[in-house]
Design an enzyme around this catalytic site. Structure first.
Site, PDB file in Angstrom:
ATOM      1  N   TRP A  37      -8.500  -8.367 -15.307  1.00  0.00           N
ATOM      2  CA  TRP A  37      -7.290  -8.296 -16.133  1.00  0.00           C
ATOM      3  C   TRP A  37      -6.253  -9.256 -15.542  1.00  0.00           C
ATOM      4  CZ3 TRP A  37      -2.876  -7.024 -13.501  1.00  0.00           C
ATOM      5  CH2 TRP A  37      -2.993  -6.266 -12.337  1.00  0.00           C
ATOM      6  N   GLU A  87       4.496  -4.826  -2.963  1.00  0.00           N
ATOM      7  CA  GLU A  87       3.446  -5.729  -3.461  1.00  0.00           C
ATOM      8  C   GLU A  87       3.876  -7.188  -3.353  1.00  0.00           C
ATOM      9  OE1 GLU A  87       0.432  -5.015  -4.421  1.00  0.00           O
ATOM     10  OE2 GLU A  87       0.475  -2.867  -4.838  1.00  0.00           O
ATOM     11  N   GLU A 125      -4.555  -9.057  -5.496  1.00  0.00           N
ATOM     12  CA  GLU A 125      -3.298  -8.376  -5.172  1.00  0.00           C
ATOM     13  C   GLU A 125      -2.092  -9.105  -5.783  1.00  0.00           C
ATOM     14  OE1 GLU A 125      -2.449  -5.619  -3.530  1.00  0.00           O
ATOM     15  OE2 GLU A 125      -4.420  -4.951  -2.918  1.00  0.00           O
ATOM     16  N   HIS A 128      -0.625  -7.781  -8.861  1.00  0.00           N
ATOM     17  CA  HIS A 128       0.116  -6.508  -8.842  1.00  0.00           C
ATOM     18  C   HIS A 128       1.623  -6.737  -8.857  1.00  0.00           C
ATOM     19  CE1 HIS A 128      -3.599  -4.581  -6.699  1.00  0.00           C
ATOM     20  NE2 HIS A 128      -3.880  -5.083  -7.883  1.00  0.00           N
ATOM     21  N   GLU A 178      -4.770   0.770   1.549  1.00  0.00           N
ATOM     22  CA  GLU A 178      -5.285   0.677   0.178  1.00  0.00           C
ATOM     23  C   GLU A 178      -5.335   2.065  -0.458  1.00  0.00           C
ATOM     24  OE1 GLU A 178      -5.568  -2.048  -1.339  1.00  0.00           O
ATOM     25  OE2 GLU A 178      -5.985  -3.594   0.134  1.00  0.00           O
ATOM     26  N   THR A 181      -1.756   3.167  -1.357  1.00  0.00           N
ATOM     27  CA  THR A 181      -1.220   2.510  -2.555  1.00  0.00           C
ATOM     28  C   THR A 181      -1.955   2.990  -3.811  1.00  0.00           C
ATOM     29  OG1 THR A 181      -2.566   0.590  -1.972  1.00  0.00           O
ATOM     30  CG2 THR A 181      -0.239   0.419  -1.528  1.00  0.00           C
ATOM     31  N   ASP A 210      -7.498  -1.176  -8.899  1.00  0.00           N
ATOM     32  CA  ASP A 210      -7.768  -2.282  -7.954  1.00  0.00           C
ATOM     33  C   ASP A 210      -7.674  -1.790  -6.513  1.00  0.00           C
ATOM     34  OD1 ASP A 210      -8.004  -4.179  -9.924  1.00  0.00           O
ATOM     35  OD2 ASP A 210      -6.309  -5.416  -9.264  1.00  0.00           O
ATOM     36  N   GLU A 211      -6.618  -1.015  -6.240  1.00  0.00           N
ATOM     37  CA  GLU A 211      -6.407  -0.532  -4.864  1.00  0.00           C
ATOM     38  C   GLU A 211      -7.598   0.319  -4.428  1.00  0.00           C
ATOM     39  OE1 GLU A 211      -4.082  -2.060  -3.670  1.00  0.00           O
ATOM     40  OE2 GLU A 211      -2.211  -1.966  -4.793  1.00  0.00           O
ATOM     41  N   HIS A 214     -10.419  -1.897  -3.446  1.00  0.00           N
ATOM     42  CA  HIS A 214     -10.159  -2.509  -2.137  1.00  0.00           C
ATOM     43  C   HIS A 214     -10.342  -1.481  -1.016  1.00  0.00           C
ATOM     44  CE1 HIS A 214      -7.401  -5.638  -4.321  1.00  0.00           C
ATOM     45  NE2 HIS A 214      -8.682  -5.858  -4.512  1.00  0.00           N
TER      46      HIS A 214
END
Ligand SMILES: [Fe+2]
Ligand SMILES: [Fe+2]
Length: 351
Positions: A37, A87, A125, A128, A178, A181, A210-211, A214
């Site tokens: 995305w 971020e 990242e 974000h 990670e 967050t 995403d976090e 990770h």
């Protein structure tokens, strides 16, 4: 028990670089660019947009975004800004990553898997901060200049970290960060949905996902190191926890409030976006995930056993301290306390 020297720890990282582990286990956890995305997918489009098939969600226009954002309360906005500022300090985190021995990108475009991971992680990242920043700008709900000034200060101030060049310590720290967050973006998404802002809920939701990915990557790397060098890893874990996992945004300021980070943390605690209880759960989660309790005496040195004991007892200790602090605060704070945040035009927010 032979203790590994820092040089041997670095060798271990090099080994993961060259033996195929990082290539096979780590790099697939990055999403290919074409499948990723982008912030533009989740925000109103002001230029002729690409075909709908390229967009993840049905676009809302600016009017709808602002109408929905109008219902987001100040405490959620403060949490959102604090997360966004954190971020946006990504250049600091990438430079920290490149400080880690055996992990660093020595040339800037190294082909080694750890270096490719670090660049790929940074690229993911980077979206974000961009996405949150643009949402906040378009929402018209915050004092953008004050928010931007806070980012500027934080980048100038940097971050504090225990043993920044050690791969063991850095991977443990990365796993905790990670997951922390992941939790705070997921909770902000829930608040946004509750207040009717589905655009913001979607935004925080994709970031949170995403976090999580990770977190899986760093946690896996730590697991492998726990197998290869349990004594070194349990001592690294204890060292990182003794320093308490300090948040990367800890040195933030807006130039006005000297206790901005503490005030932001207090709002996050009250709103349930990230709490002391979460920190305790995090420690418990990783102790279980890395099977720290199960490490046998045969694989640990004296110092390793002491570190194991410290780490395994820590959640109970934190919980007790939190209960005490909570009781004390309940007695002392009959009157509600507030802090003014320049981010929301100096309006007072309960802390
Ligand atoms: Fe992030
Ligand atoms: Fe992250």
């Amino acid at each position: 028990m032979v203790e590994r020297t820092p040089r041997e720890q670095v060798e271990m990282m090099r080994c993961l670089n060259h033996n195929g582990w990082a290539e096979e286990q780590l790099l697939p956890l990055l999403t290919p660019v074409e499948e990723s995305w982008q912030p533009a997918d989740l925000l109103p489009c002001f230029s002729p947009c690409a075909g709908d098939e390229e967009q993840m969600v049905t676009m809302m226009d600016l009017e709808e975004l602002q109408a929905r954002a109008a219902g987001v309360p100040d405490d959620v906005l403060v949490c959102l800004v604090g997360n966004m500022v954190t971020e946006e300090a990504l250049p600091t985190y990438m430079s920290m990553g490149n400080r880690v021995k055996g992990f660093a990108d020595e040339t800037g475009c190294s082909d080694l898997p750890w270096a490719r991971w670090l660049r790929g992680w940074t690229a993911e990242e980077n979206r974000h901060g961009d996405l949150l920043n643009r949402y906040l700008y378009l929402s018209g709900r915050v004092d953008m200049r004050q928010v931007e000034r806070t980012v500027h200060y934080l980048l100038r101030n940097g971050m504090r970290m225990v043993s920044p060049s050690s791969p063991y310590h850095s991977l443990v720290y990365g796993s905790f960060q990670e997951r922390a967050t992941f939790i705070s973006h997921a909770r902000t998404a829930r608040h946004a949905a509750l207040h009717g802002d589905r655009c913001l809920a979607k935004i925080c939701g994709v970031i949170s996902a995403d976090e999580k990915r990770h977190e899986v990557a760093y946690t896996k790397a730590v697991s492998v190191l726990f197998k290869a060098d349990p004594d070194g890893m349990v001592r690294a874990l204890a060292t990182v926890l003794r320093g308490r996992i300090t948040m990367p945004g800890q040195l933030m300021t807006d130039g006005r409030d000297a206790d901005l980070f503490e005030h932001f943390s207090a709002v996050a605690q009250r709103a349930g976006v990230y709490t002391a209880r979460d920190y305790c759960d995090l420690v418990e989660h990783f102790v279980r995930r890395w099977k720290v309790e199960e490490l046998g005496a045969g694989v640990l040195s004296g110092e390793g056993r002491r570190a194991q004991e410290y780490v395994c007892r820590l959640p109970r200790k934190i919980r007790k301290m939190e209960e005490l602090a909570h009781d004390r605060a309940a007695q002392a704070n009959k009157e509600p306390k507030f802090a003014r945040f320049s981010w929301v035009f100096d309006r007072p927010v309960r802390i």
